[in-house]
Design an enzyme around this catalytic site. Structure first.
Site, PDB file in Angstrom:
ATOM      1  N   GLY A 194       4.780  48.688 -15.695  1.00 46.22           N
ATOM      2  CA  GLY A 194       5.185  50.096 -15.750  1.00 46.22           C
ATOM      3  C   GLY A 194       6.456  50.362 -16.532  1.00 46.22           C
ATOM      4  N   GLU A 195       6.775  49.539 -17.533  1.00 42.53           N
ATOM      5  CA  GLU A 195       8.051  49.743 -18.236  1.00 42.53           C
ATOM      6  C   GLU A 195       8.065  51.056 -19.015  1.00 42.53           C
ATOM      7  OE1 GLU A 195      11.324  47.532 -21.084  1.00 42.53           O
ATOM      8  OE2 GLU A 195       9.739  46.378 -20.114  1.00 42.53           O
ATOM      9  N   ARG A 196       6.915  51.446 -19.569  1.00 40.72           N
ATOM     10  CA  ARG A 196       6.879  52.731 -20.279  1.00 40.72           C
ATOM     11  C   ARG A 196       7.163  53.882 -19.314  1.00 40.72           C
ATOM     12  NH1 ARG A 196       2.356  54.312 -21.900  1.00 40.72           N
ATOM     13  NH2 ARG A 196       2.946  55.460 -23.769  1.00 40.72           N
ATOM     14  N   ARG A 197       6.590  53.816 -18.110  1.00 43.34           N
ATOM     15  CA  ARG A 197       6.861  54.850 -17.108  1.00 43.34           C
ATOM     16  C   ARG A 197       8.317  54.813 -16.657  1.00 43.34           C
ATOM     17  NH1 ARG A 197       2.625  52.909 -13.102  1.00 43.34           N
ATOM     18  NH2 ARG A 197       2.411  51.245 -14.641  1.00 43.34           N
TER      19      ARG A 197
ATOM     20  N   GLY B 266       4.667  64.735 -12.725  1.00 44.79           N
ATOM     21  CA  GLY B 266       5.067  63.599 -11.911  1.00 44.79           C
ATOM     22  C   GLY B 266       4.487  62.287 -12.432  1.00 44.79           C
TER      23      GLY B 266
ATOM     24  N   ARG C 102       5.667  43.231 -24.659  1.00 41.19           N
ATOM     25  CA  ARG C 102       5.974  44.269 -25.642  1.00 41.19           C
ATOM     26  C   ARG C 102       7.446  44.221 -26.024  1.00 41.19           C
ATOM     27  NH1 ARG C 102       3.009  48.494 -26.921  1.00 41.19           N
ATOM     28  NH2 ARG C 102       1.701  48.218 -25.075  1.00 41.19           N
TER      29      ARG C 102
ATOM     30  N   GLN D 189       7.772  40.451 -20.179  1.00 36.13           N
ATOM     31  CA  GLN D 189       7.243  41.606 -20.897  1.00 36.13           C
ATOM     32  C   GLN D 189       6.813  41.192 -22.307  1.00 36.13           C
ATOM     33  OE1 GLN D 189       5.729  44.448 -22.046  1.00 36.13           O
ATOM     34  NE2 GLN D 189       6.986  45.503 -20.509  1.00 36.13           N
TER      35      GLN D 189
ATOM     36  N   ARG E 225      -3.532  49.258 -21.428  1.00 32.91           N
ATOM     37  CA  ARG E 225      -2.970  50.597 -21.615  1.00 32.91           C
ATOM     38  C   ARG E 225      -2.795  50.927 -23.101  1.00 32.91           C
ATOM     39  NH1 ARG E 225      -1.027  53.241 -17.191  1.00 32.91           N
ATOM     40  NH2 ARG E 225      -1.007  52.089 -15.251  1.00 32.91           N
TER      41      ARG E 225
ATOM     42  N   GLU F 285      -1.588  44.587 -18.179  1.00 30.51           N
ATOM     43  CA  GLU F 285      -1.228  45.999 -18.227  1.00 30.51           C
ATOM     44  C   GLU F 285      -1.081  46.471 -19.668  1.00 30.51           C
ATOM     45  OE1 GLU F 285       2.025  49.255 -16.756  1.00 30.51           O
ATOM     46  OE2 GLU F 285       2.619  47.405 -17.707  1.00 30.51           O
TER      47      GLU F 285
END
Length: 327
Positions: free
Chosen positions: A105-108, A86, A67, A65, A143, A139
């Protein structure tokens, strides 16, 4: 590198659809438990539509990651959106032995946890470590922007770990090679200045303008940016003035043993301005030296063979010009 699958188009290329595609949100309530079928080891379930779901507790973080800082207010806003609509895009995970590891998808994931969800929709892909590192970069670049130092650190880590060139990395994550080169140069900044960039107190433009200065002067100028709100153009001008002052402070010891200042014409404000212009164009340190007679020397710095090749390509008037074409 050439025989590996290029991921330059990012997650869209991997998943086969746009990240911005609008689709009905996936929620745990949409799962038909009567029709759900357990995957072999019981860690994953499928709903009636075939969508896979994983418990949050079995998903490990992505070790690649880029970030390092997550805005808690943005995570909270995303959690509110998840409660209402959702998750629009399943998280991407991979199997690592008997575990599941997050790829994208870590933020999700964090927002789903904040929303009180116990499981999330996922896609499972068979990916190597290198592909996982690339997708994590892509990603985040597509994003929400990383801060420049996080980007630079991730790029440098990838180059070192996978022994590839800046050109190859640029192609694989679909950015310009100059973007990679200019970001990596930021790692040459003073540590305190880098932390100011991470904290958002300095922009990437300010940071690049500080690069020609000594680390002491970088810290001094960075503090002035934070306290006085100086523009990038003003910092560039101050950096030019500082370079002129540094040159005028030099003394030359002659054969008679007497130290003297070099001729003022050897280092003018115009020469310093040209240096700044060339450094922007080439993405590396450039030094100009001119004598009173008007002749002089230009020195272009490079860190390694990869950067040398980048500069050679930039300076070559045609693709066919090789090293023998340089005078």
């Amino acid at each position: 590198m050439n025989n590996q699958r290029r991921l330059g188009r990012g997650l869209e290329a991997l998943l086969g659809r746009s990240l911005d595609e609008h689709a009905p949100g996936l929620t745990p309530s949409t799962t038909d438990t009567n029709a759900a079928a357990e995957d072999g080891d019981g860690l994953m379930s499928r709903d009636a539509e075939g969508q896979r779901w994983l418990d949050l507790g079995v998903i490990e973080p992505n070790p690649f990651q880029p970030r390092q800082r997550f805005d808690e207010e943005q995570i909270a806003d995303l959690a509110d959106s998840i409660r209402a609509h959702g998750i629009l895009q399943p998280l991407l995970v991979r199997r690592v032995e008997d575990r599941f590891q997050l790829v994208a998808g870590e933020r999700r994931l964090r927002a789903a946890q904040a929303a009180g969800w116990e499981r999330v929709p996922v896609q499972v892909k068979d990916l190597t470590d290198q592909q996982t590192a690339e997708l994590a970069l892509v990603e985040n670049l597509q994003r929400t922007d990383l801060n420049p130092i996080e980007k630079a650190t991730s790029f440098q880590r990838y180059l070192t770990e996978y022994d590839c060139t800046q050109e190859e990395l640029a192609q694989r994550v679909n950015v310009n090679r100059s973007t990679v080169a200019n970001l990596i140069r930021l790692l040459e900044l003073d540590e305190n200045v880098k932390q100011m960039v991470v904290a958002g107190e300095l922009s990437q433009g300010h940071a690049r303008a500080l690069l020609p200065l000594s680390q002491d002067r970088q810290r001094e100028m960075a503090r002035r940016v934070a306290s006085e709100g100086l523009s990038v153009r003003k910092i560039e001008q101050l950096a030019q003035d500082a370079a002129v002052e540094a040159s005028e402070g030099l003394r030359i010891v002659g054969n008679d043993g007497v130290s003297r200042k070099p001729p003022r014409s050897e280092r003018s404000a115009q020469v310093a301005s040209l240096e700044q212009e060339l450094q922007k164009i080439l993405g590396t340190k450039v030094e100009l030296r001119q004598t009173a007679k008007g002749n002089g020397r230009m020195t272009i710095h490079f860190r390694d063979a990869d950067e040398f090749e980048r500069l050679r390509d930039l300076l070559s008037p045609s693709p066919g010009l090789g090293a023998t074409g340089a005078g």
